[in-house]
Design a protein around this motif. Structure first.
Motif, short mmCIF file in Angstrom:
data_model
loop_
_atom_site.label_atom_id
_atom_site.label_comp_id
_atom_site.label_asym_id
_atom_site.label_seq_id
_atom_site.Cartn_x
_atom_site.Cartn_y
_atom_site.Cartn_z
N GLY A 258 -3.27 -1.58 3.58
CA GLY A 258 -3.11 -2.55 2.50
C GLY A 258 -3.91 -2.14 1.28
N GLY B 259 -1.98 0.56 -0.47
CA GLY B 259 -0.85 0.01 -1.22
C GLY B 259 -1.26 -0.55 -2.57
N LYS B 260 -2.43 -1.18 -2.63
CA LYS B 260 -2.89 -1.77 -3.88
C LYS B 260 -3.52 -0.73 -4.81
CE LYS B 260 -3.75 -6.32 -1.83
NZ LYS B 260 -4.78 -7.34 -1.48
N PRO C 144 -0.52 2.47 -6.73
CA PRO C 144 0.78 1.84 -7.02
C PRO C 144 1.91 2.83 -7.25
CG PRO C 144 -0.67 1.75 -8.95
CD PRO C 144 -1.50 2.26 -7.82
N MET D 266 2.45 -3.91 8.24
CA MET D 266 2.30 -4.92 7.19
C MET D 266 1.54 -4.35 6.00
SD MET D 266 4.07 -7.38 8.19
CE MET D 266 4.77 -8.12 9.66
N GLY D 267 0.57 -3.50 6.27
CA GLY D 267 -0.12 -2.83 5.17
C GLY D 267 0.79 -1.87 4.44
N ALA E 176 3.91 -2.10 4.11
CA ALA E 176 4.91 -2.88 3.36
C ALA E 176 4.45 -3.19 1.94
CB ALA E 176 5.24 -4.17 4.11
N THR E 177 3.16 -3.01 1.65
CA THR E 177 2.66 -3.23 0.28
C THR E 177 2.84 -2.00 -0.60
OG1 THR E 177 0.39 -2.52 0.79
CG2 THR E 177 0.94 -4.82 1.21
N MET E 178 3.34 -0.90 -0.03
CA MET E 178 3.56 0.33 -0.81
C MET E 178 4.98 0.27 -1.39
SD MET E 178 1.89 3.00 1.96
CE MET E 178 0.33 2.62 2.77
N HIS E 179 5.13 -0.49 -2.44
CA HIS E 179 6.46 -0.88 -2.91
C HIS E 179 7.27 0.26 -3.52
CE1 HIS E 179 5.33 -4.96 -2.05
NE2 HIS E 179 4.34 -4.95 -2.92
N ASN F 184 10.37 -4.92 1.67
CA ASN F 184 9.44 -4.79 0.55
C ASN F 184 9.45 -3.42 -0.11
OD1 ASN F 184 7.55 -7.36 0.45
ND2 ASN F 184 7.92 -6.93 2.62
N CYS F 185 9.99 -2.43 0.54
CA CYS F 185 10.06 -1.07 -0.03
C CYS F 185 11.51 -0.78 -0.37
CB CYS F 185 9.50 -0.05 0.97
SG CYS F 185 7.79 -0.38 1.47
#
Length: 350
Positions: free
Chosen positions: A179, A182-183, A186, A213-214, A216-219, A242-243
């Protein structure tokens, strides 16, 4: 009978022709000019070095002479994309983390890619983070000394990162790391997380999907490989939802995933798809058989295959007795006071 004068003229003519047409005799071996490689112009030396492996430069070519050493040390462009892969056989002979740090130092802040096998540890990652602010590609393979905290701290300083690989790095196992990635990154487009083996451990789906789930934040991901991961249908669904830019997905040996109609529909947009049971012939690491719960390999590899004790036996209970590992002694080896302390500690442990 021809006259002697004409005969002399003919012989003289032949000698003259031989003299005019005779090839030049080769120069003596000791007169041959030798090339002084140290006097090659810098651009020629750099052209040669650019064709060599970075390990070869650090260990050999860069040590030829002063001019070659200077070219290898003072030409940052040579170290813009550092590749220290493919030398696993030298793991115990070379100081790979030291070589990696020297390579990054020579890049003079211009390093855009670092690929290393057995090269990274906590200190190196922090050094790389400080020295390579423009890093776009980071591939770490078999880096057993990379841990969650070091990676988390370093990754925050790579905002331009577009490619990340963490293959066979067993100590990166905190789901929260992904996660953070992912943040902090970007622009990440390619991510590879390859585990050593699929392990069918007993846990709830939420725990098995924490890494997913982490991820999934790598959009902005275009390519994702998860080899031998524990994710389930729920985790894969979160990634697909999410991707949205995924073009390539590899989930081979992710045996907790069952490709039902809903997942197949979501994967229909992906141009390159590798499923859990697909062939691993083109996989570039050793493929190990999955460890299934309650199998012999599970009990052997994860309970203690080297133990001479049988599970459930009195000998095994003695082998696992916490008191055995308290200063490496048994109770009967202690004096009365130490024995009382030991018994108190055992009560606390139990």
């Amino acid at each position: 009978m021809p006259s002697s004068s004409s005969s002399r003229r003919r012989r003289g003519g032949r000698r003259g022709r031989r003299g005019r047409n005779a090839p030049t005799a080769p120069a003596a071996a000791d007169e041959t000019e030798t090339r002084n490689w140290a006097e090659l112009p810098l651009d020629a030396i750099s052209a040669v070095l650019h064709k060599l492996d970075h390990v070869d430069i650090l260990m050999g070519a860069g040590q030829v002479c002063r001019s070659w050493r200077g070219a290898a040390r003072d030409e940052p462009e040579l170290w813009r994309r550092i590749n220290i892969l493919g030398h696993a056989d030298l793991e115990h002979e070379l100081n790979f983390p030291g070589m990696a740090q020297a390579a990054v130092r020579r890049s003079a802040g211009r390093c855009e890619a670092f690929w290393g096998e057995y090269t990274a540890d906590h200190d190196f990652l922090l050094y790389l983070a400080d020295q390579a602010p423009s890093l776009k590609s980071l591939r770490l393979i078999s880096c057993y000394d990379v841990f969650d905290d070091g990676l988390t701290e370093a990754i925050m300083k790579f905002p331009l990162l577009e490619e990340l690989e963490l293959s066979l790095c067993p100590n990166v196992d905190d789901s929260g790391v992904f996660g953070v990635i992912g943040k902090a990154c970007p622009q990440l487009k390619r991510f590879r997380l390859s585990k050593n083996v699929f392990f069918d451990y007993e846990a709830g789906d939420q725990e098995k999907d924490e890494e997913a789930m982490g991820i999934a934040t790598m959009h902005e991901l275009r390519s994702l490989q998860l080899f031998s991961n524990s994710l389930t249908n729920k985790g894969l669904t979160a990634i697909l939802d999410n991707c949205h830019h995924l073009e390539s997905l590899d989930i081979r040996h992710c045996f907790n995933v069952t490709m039902d109609d809903a997942l197949r529909a979501k994967c229909a947009r992906i141009s390159t798809l590798r499923l859990p049971n697909d062939s691993t012939d083109d996989y570039d690491f050793i493929v190990k058989s999955p460890i299934w719960r309650n199998s012999e390999s599970f009990l052997g590899d994860y309970v203690g295959s080297d133990s001479d004790y049988e599970l459930g036996s009195d000998d095994y209970d003695d082998y696992c007795d916490p008191s055995r590992y308290l200063d490496g002694v048994y109770e009967d080896e202690l004096n009365d006071e130490a024995r009382m302390i030991l018994r108190g500690m055992c009560m606390l442990i139990k």
